[in-house]
Design an enzyme around this catalytic site. Structure first.
Site, PDB file in Angstrom:
ATOM      1  N   ASP A 158       7.866  23.798 -15.057  1.00 27.24           N
ATOM      2  CA  ASP A 158       6.410  23.655 -14.922  1.00 27.24           C
ATOM      3  C   ASP A 158       5.713  25.018 -14.969  1.00 27.24           C
ATOM      4  OD1 ASP A 158       7.076  21.083 -14.567  1.00 27.24           O
ATOM      5  OD2 ASP A 158       6.429  20.915 -12.465  1.00 27.24           O
ATOM      6  N   ALA A 159       6.361  26.029 -14.353  1.00 28.02           N
ATOM      7  CA  ALA A 159       5.729  27.348 -14.254  1.00 28.02           C
ATOM      8  C   ALA A 159       5.483  27.935 -15.638  1.00 28.02           C
ATOM      9  CB  ALA A 159       6.610  28.282 -13.440  1.00 28.02           C
ATOM     10  N   TYR A 199       4.956  26.185 -18.394  1.00 26.34           N
ATOM     11  CA  TYR A 199       3.839  25.432 -18.970  1.00 26.34           C
ATOM     12  C   TYR A 199       2.520  26.005 -18.436  1.00 26.34           C
ATOM     13  CZ  TYR A 199       0.886  21.521 -20.349  1.00 26.34           C
ATOM     14  OH  TYR A 199      -0.107  20.762 -20.917  1.00 26.34           O
ATOM     15  N   ASP A 200       2.481  26.239 -17.128  1.00 27.11           N
ATOM     16  CA  ASP A 200       1.255  26.763 -16.511  1.00 27.11           C
ATOM     17  C   ASP A 200       0.906  28.140 -17.069  1.00 27.11           C
ATOM     18  OD1 ASP A 200       1.218  24.484 -15.057  1.00 27.11           O
ATOM     19  OD2 ASP A 200       2.017  25.372 -13.207  1.00 27.11           O
ATOM     20  N   SER A 260      -9.354 -10.901 -21.801  1.00 26.18           N
ATOM     21  CA  SER A 260      -8.566 -10.995 -20.567  1.00 26.18           C
ATOM     22  C   SER A 260      -7.379 -11.929 -20.854  1.00 26.18           C
ATOM     23  CB  SER A 260      -9.427 -11.515 -19.421  1.00 26.18           C
ATOM     24  OG  SER A 260     -10.030 -12.713 -19.824  1.00 26.18           O
ATOM     25  N   GLU A 312       6.106  -7.297 -20.931  1.00 26.63           N
ATOM     26  CA  GLU A 312       5.641  -6.019 -20.378  1.00 26.63           C
ATOM     27  C   GLU A 312       5.246  -6.190 -18.916  1.00 26.63           C
ATOM     28  OE1 GLU A 312       2.251  -5.227 -22.867  1.00 26.63           O
ATOM     29  OE2 GLU A 312       3.466  -5.321 -24.691  1.00 26.63           O
ATOM     30  N   LYS A 323       2.922  -6.011 -15.844  1.00 25.86           N
ATOM     31  CA  LYS A 323       1.449  -5.994 -15.820  1.00 25.86           C
ATOM     32  C   LYS A 323       1.014  -4.978 -14.773  1.00 25.86           C
ATOM     33  CE  LYS A 323      -2.563  -8.957 -15.738  1.00 25.86           C
ATOM     34  NZ  LYS A 323      -3.319  -8.073 -14.868  1.00 25.86           N
ATOM     35  N   ASP A 350      -1.030  -2.637 -12.277  1.00 29.68           N
ATOM     36  CA  ASP A 350      -2.191  -2.869 -11.420  1.00 29.68           C
ATOM     37  C   ASP A 350      -3.079  -1.634 -11.474  1.00 29.68           C
ATOM     38  OD1 ASP A 350      -3.696  -4.359  -9.806  1.00 29.68           O
ATOM     39  OD2 ASP A 350      -2.390  -4.255  -8.040  1.00 29.68           O
ATOM     40  N   ARG A 354     -13.137  -1.175 -19.598  1.00 31.46           N
ATOM     41  CA  ARG A 354     -13.237  -2.510 -20.177  1.00 31.46           C
ATOM     42  C   ARG A 354     -14.635  -3.095 -19.953  1.00 31.46           C
ATOM     43  NH1 ARG A 354     -12.867  -7.689 -18.456  1.00 31.46           N
ATOM     44  NH2 ARG A 354     -12.118  -9.169 -20.004  1.00 31.46           N
ATOM     45  N   GLU A 358      -3.468   0.703 -19.809  1.00 35.57           N
ATOM     46  CA  GLU A 358      -3.833   0.669 -18.394  1.00 35.57           C
ATOM     47  C   GLU A 358      -3.752   2.080 -17.819  1.00 35.57           C
ATOM     48  OE1 GLU A 358      -4.446  -2.494 -17.632  1.00 35.57           O
ATOM     49  OE2 GLU A 358      -4.528  -2.640 -15.445  1.00 35.57           O
ATOM     50  N   TYR A 409      -0.421   3.907 -19.571  1.00 40.74           N
ATOM     51  CA  TYR A 409       0.592   3.280 -20.419  1.00 40.74           C
ATOM     52  C   TYR A 409      -0.173   2.451 -21.451  1.00 40.74           C
ATOM     53  CZ  TYR A 409       4.614   4.422 -17.393  1.00 40.74           C
ATOM     54  OH  TYR A 409       5.601   5.069 -16.682  1.00 40.74           O
ATOM     55  N   LYS A 439       2.050 -14.156 -12.892  1.00 37.89           N
ATOM     56  CA  LYS A 439       1.748 -13.309 -11.731  1.00 37.89           C
ATOM     57  C   LYS A 439       2.789 -13.453 -10.616  1.00 37.89           C
ATOM     58  CE  LYS A 439      -2.235 -11.295 -11.942  1.00 37.89           C
ATOM     59  NZ  LYS A 439      -3.437 -11.802 -11.597  1.00 37.89           N
ATOM     60  N   CYS A 483      -1.563   2.431  30.250  1.00 36.85           N
ATOM     61  CA  CYS A 483      -0.534   1.673  29.521  1.00 36.85           C
ATOM     62  C   CYS A 483      -0.704   0.178  29.795  1.00 36.85           C
ATOM     63  CB  CYS A 483       0.849   2.141  29.965  1.00 36.85           C
ATOM     64  SG  CYS A 483       2.161   1.112  29.294  1.00 36.85           S
ATOM     65  N   CYS A 495       2.595  -0.810  32.038  1.00 40.14           N
ATOM     66  CA  CYS A 495       2.901  -0.301  33.385  1.00 40.14           C
ATOM     67  C   CYS A 495       1.701   0.371  34.045  1.00 40.14           C
ATOM     68  CB  CYS A 495       4.065   0.681  33.332  1.00 40.14           C
ATOM     69  SG  CYS A 495       3.618   2.238  32.551  1.00 40.14           S
ATOM     70  N   CYS A 550       2.312   6.347  26.420  1.00 40.76           N
ATOM     71  CA  CYS A 550       2.344   6.033  27.841  1.00 40.76           C
ATOM     72  C   CYS A 550       3.186   7.115  28.508  1.00 40.76           C
ATOM     73  CB  CYS A 550       2.977   4.658  28.030  1.00 40.76           C
ATOM     74  SG  CYS A 550       3.635   4.403  29.683  1.00 40.76           S
ATOM     75  N   CYS A 552       8.099   2.583  32.967  1.00 46.07           N
ATOM     76  CA  CYS A 552       7.417   1.577  32.147  1.00 46.07           C
ATOM     77  C   CYS A 552       8.470   0.595  31.624  1.00 46.07           C
ATOM     78  CB  CYS A 552       6.714   2.267  30.989  1.00 46.07           C
ATOM     79  SG  CYS A 552       6.007   1.125  29.805  1.00 46.07           S
TER      80      CYS A 552
HETATM   81  N1  5U1 Z   1       0.934  -4.918 -20.364  1.00 49.79           N
HETATM   82  C1  5U1 Z   1      -0.224  -5.486 -20.645  1.00 49.79           C
HETATM   83  N2  5U1 Z   1      -1.221  -5.594 -19.777  1.00 49.79           N
HETATM   84  N3  5U1 Z   1      -2.208  -6.205 -20.454  1.00 49.79           N
HETATM   85  C2  5U1 Z   1      -3.450  -6.561 -20.031  1.00 49.79           C
HETATM   86  N4  5U1 Z   1      -0.551  -6.003 -21.818  1.00 49.79           N
HETATM   87  C3  5U1 Z   1      -1.795  -6.465 -21.717  1.00 49.79           C
HETATM   88  N5  5U1 Z   1      -2.575  -7.073 -22.615  1.00 49.79           N
HETATM   89  C4  5U1 Z   1      -3.814  -7.423 -22.248  1.00 49.79           C
HETATM   90  C5  5U1 Z   1      -4.279  -7.161 -20.947  1.00 49.79           C
HETATM   91  C6  5U1 Z   1      -5.646  -7.557 -20.539  1.00 49.79           C
HETATM   92  O1  5U1 Z   1      -4.642  -8.029 -23.079  1.00 49.79           O
HETATM   93  C7  5U1 Z   1      -4.168  -8.476 -24.368  1.00 49.79           C
HETATM   94  C8  5U1 Z   1      -5.109  -9.503 -24.828  1.00 49.79           C
HETATM   95  C9  5U1 Z   1      -4.094  -7.344 -25.314  1.00 49.79           C
END
Ligand code: 5U1
Length: 674
Positions: A34-35, A37-38, A83, A115, A117, A119, A138, A175, A225, A318, A412, A415, A430, A436
């Site tokens: 890393d150093a 790169y920095d 969606s 894949e 999903k 969060d 989005r 995402e 990703y 899910k 406490c 006791c 306590c 106690c």
């Molecule tokens: N991995 C993944 N998450 N995700 C969310 N693929 C993916 N595709 C999505 C969404 C909303 O929508 C597809 C319609 C492309």
């Protein structure tokens, strides 16, 4: 330098930085520290300051953020961001497959791209002639916000695509998320700076991505990703036939993909993938809430088309939600072995993370203040994996007028002793010690536990019963229990009583490390107890040690030394230790070979991987008895690495550094030959 050498040097720096970032973030195979790169980044920034005309929009220096914005502009998506339909049961996935087969008039097993999903937050990133041109949230799927400056700062988002034949325009969708480790680190820093902490990685990612000042975003550990493509004009990627090939092209172009994607034929294989990812969920470096299945064949995707806002060719399966809302009914205060007082939330039962939860920890007083939580509030509960459920936030707009402040007790709850909080600690305690009954119960449970004196048949419930009946007040009194007292206990038969008395007798033969551990001194775990025993050799020497002597012990710092020293200065603790010895507790002397007979004297040894012929702590003890200092990480100071099965990065590092390495059998043979 001449103009052309400056330009050449600038180009070289840029290319090196791009290559190193790609190796690190996309290929997961860094080639420079890393150093280094920095250092290169600092040289690039300096050159750009000296010659501003050199700077291009795709310069790696853009990763540090630009001028703050006053607001986010809006951007209309050329192709709506859809969606996904959700499923929760196996049947939902089977029905999805059935619908597809019906529409396609096919009975074959369809190939699906699978894949995790993530969060996080869906984003769209448009590259024009290979250069990152703009990025958007989005939003409602039609219109999002322009977050270009922020997305540019995300470490693994390339500012320029790699390759010769690039599309003239390509909109990459994916995402943005915060890896779990980065989230923990960020919250720790926020806490130290007295700033707001985040309830979960998703909120942290959202808060970081929606900063008007991209310099703040740049400091947050966000990652992308990529998972699909929107607008696409030109390049070889435009003529591939499957979604998985498209993803492979994105990777070729330098975009990061989730490492756990796969393909599956038919719903059975999809369910197997879902199960596998579910089992991996807690150990993944990123949070997910399910799995996405997509028909892999792009031709079939277009035949299937869309229904309102979701494609017919994809669905999200899910996992049970890890966060749910419920009501906080009351707060109770529990007293632990060391007197620590933990507020526990009593909740309206709620199904979360696959089980019904009715209690959650509130940690300590600071956490209650941070959450701003009151009794009666609607709260969000999180239960991930096997960890204790936690209250992560309050739904403030659902607060009612009768919500009540949580008052931390000054005395406490068990006791009535004074509750004290050291300035340097988040925990209130306590001060009653073994007076106690809560601490008494926990101390005796700890004393009897497997890693301590391992008293067979003395479970938690029995300890509670013995304390409540007033039969024992400290661990030493266990050894004075008699048959009549035990058989008089509710639901305790003659046979159990005889067995317990036998187990108590057997437990009297122990070892000094186990005895020291069993005393329950704050922050003295098994390893520290062993180090203390090996260092001081006798109980008397541990009792008499001053703080300077204690700090000499391996892995004992000032705080632990303080706890041990204070414990041994407390007359009631010494009285219990004496009573235990008087009751007949003994251990064999620790035999230490003279230094010249200790083959590892002065040597630092690291253990890694899974050992099959002995436990990790047994191996550690054996090494320590032979004079070794056992360390947790490999460095230039390591003399020997003992590597069991599935040894990972420590083994690679040791071989890079040319450190002597033994497999487990070599170590076992070495011990046998002594
Ligand atoms: N991995 C993944 N998450 N995700 C969310 N693929 C993916 N595709 C999505 C969404 C909303 O929508 C597809 C319609 C492309």
């Amino acid at each position: 330098m001449t103009d052309s050498t400056i330009v050449a040097k600038y180009q070289e720096l840029k290319t090196s930085l791009e290559t190193f970032a790609h190796q690190y973030y996309v290929l997961d195979a860094p080639t420079v520290p890393d150093a280094q790169y920095d250092r290169l980044m600092r040289s690039l920034i300096k050159l750009e300051q000296q010659y501003p005309s050199l700077k291009t929009p795709d310069s790696p220096s853009q990763k540090v953020g630009g001028k703050p914005l006053s607001k986010f502009e809006t951007i209309a998506h050329e192709i709506p961001m859809l969606s996904l339909d959700n499923g929760f049961e196996d049947e939902d996935l089977k029905a999805f497959e059935q619908r597809i087969n019906d529409r396609l008039n096919s009975a074959e097993n369809i190939e699906f791209a699978c894949e995790p999903k993530l969060d996080g937050l869906a984003v769209s990133i448009l590259y024009v002639d290979g250069i990152l041109f703009q990025a958007a949230t989005r939003g409602d799927g039609q219109i999002g916000e322009n977050i270009t400056e922020n997305v540019k700062t995300i470490a693994n988002v390339p500012l320029r695509l790699r390759g010769e034949e690039l599309p003239s325009r390509i909109e990459v969708r994916g995402e943005v998320f915060m890896p779990k480790e980065g989230f923990e680190r960020l919250n720790q820093t926020q806490k130290e700076q007295g700033a707001k902490t985040f309830a979960n990685p998703r909120n942290a990612a959202a808060g970081s991505l929606r900063q008007l000042d991209s310099k703040i975003t740049a400091k947050r550990p966000l990652r992308l990703y990529a998972y699909s493509v929107g607008v696409l004009e030109g390049g070889p990627i435009a003529s591939v036939k499957t979604h998985s090939e498209r993803l492979a092209c994105l990777k070729e172009m330098g975009l990061p993909l989730c490492p756990d994607i796969s393909t599956a034929k038919g719903s059975e294989q999809c369910l197997a993938y879902f199960k596998k990812i579910g089992e991996m969920r807690n150990s993944l470096s990123y949070d997910i809430d399910g799995v996405v299945f997509k028909v892999d064949d792009l031709g079939l995707q277009s035949r299937l088309g869309f229904v309102s806002k979701a494609p017919r060719w994809a669905m999200a399966q899910k996992f049970p939600a890890q966060e749910e809302m419920t009501r906080l009914l009351a707060v109770e205060f529990q007293v632990g072995r060391t007197g620590a007082i933990t507020p526990v939330a009593r909740l309206e039962p709620v199904f979360v993370g696959g089980v019904t939860v009715s209690n959650a920890t509130l940690h300590n007083q600071d956490e209650i203040a941070r959450l701003g939580v009151k009794v009666g509030d609607t709260v969000v509960i999180r239960r991930a994996g096997d960890v204790i459920p936690q209250v992560v936030s309050v739904v403030e707009n659902l607060r009612t007028n009768d919500a009540q402040e949580i008052v931390f007790p000054k005395a406490c709850p068990v006791c009535d002793s004074h509750v004290e909080r050291q300035q340097s600690e988040a925990v209130a305690r306590c001060t009653g010690g073994l007076v106690c009954s809560a601490q008494r119960k926990e101390a005796i449970k700890h004393f009897a536990s497997r890693k301590a004196l391992d008293i067979d048949g003395l479970g938690d419930k029995l300890v509670e019963q013995l304390v409540e009946e007033g039969l024992i007040h400290n661990p030493a009194e266990l050894f004075h229990l008699n048959l009549a007292q035990l058989t008089a206990l509710d639901r305790f038969g003659d046979k159990s009583a005889v067995n317990l008395l036998r187990a108590l007798d057997a437990a009297k033969q122990t070892t000094l490390p186990k005895f020291l551990y069993a005393l329950g001194i704050r922050e003295v775990g098994e390893a520290t107890a062993r180090n203390l025993a090996l260092h001081f050799l006798t109980l008397d020497a541990v009792i008499k040690a001053d703080k300077e002597a204690l700090i000499e012990v391996q892995d004992v710092g000032e705080i632990v030394a303080h706890h041990i020293y204070e414990f041994m200065r407390e007359p009631s603790n010494i009285a219990i230790i004496n009573a235990l010895v008087d009751a007949g507790i003994t251990w064999p002397d620790i035999e230490v070979a003279p230094i010249e007979e200790q083959p590892f004297a002065g040597k630092t040894v690291v253990l890694t991987g899974t050992l099959s012929q002995m436990g990790r702590s047994e191996a550690k003890s054996k090494l320590q008895e032979l004079g070794a200092k056992v360390s947790g990480s490999v460095s230039a100071k390591t003399d020997l690495l003992i590597a069991g099965e599935k040894a990972g990065s420590k083994l690679s590092k040791a071989s890079e550094l040319g450190i002597e390495t033994w497999d487990e059998q070599a170590f076992v043979d070495f011990l046998a030959a002594r």
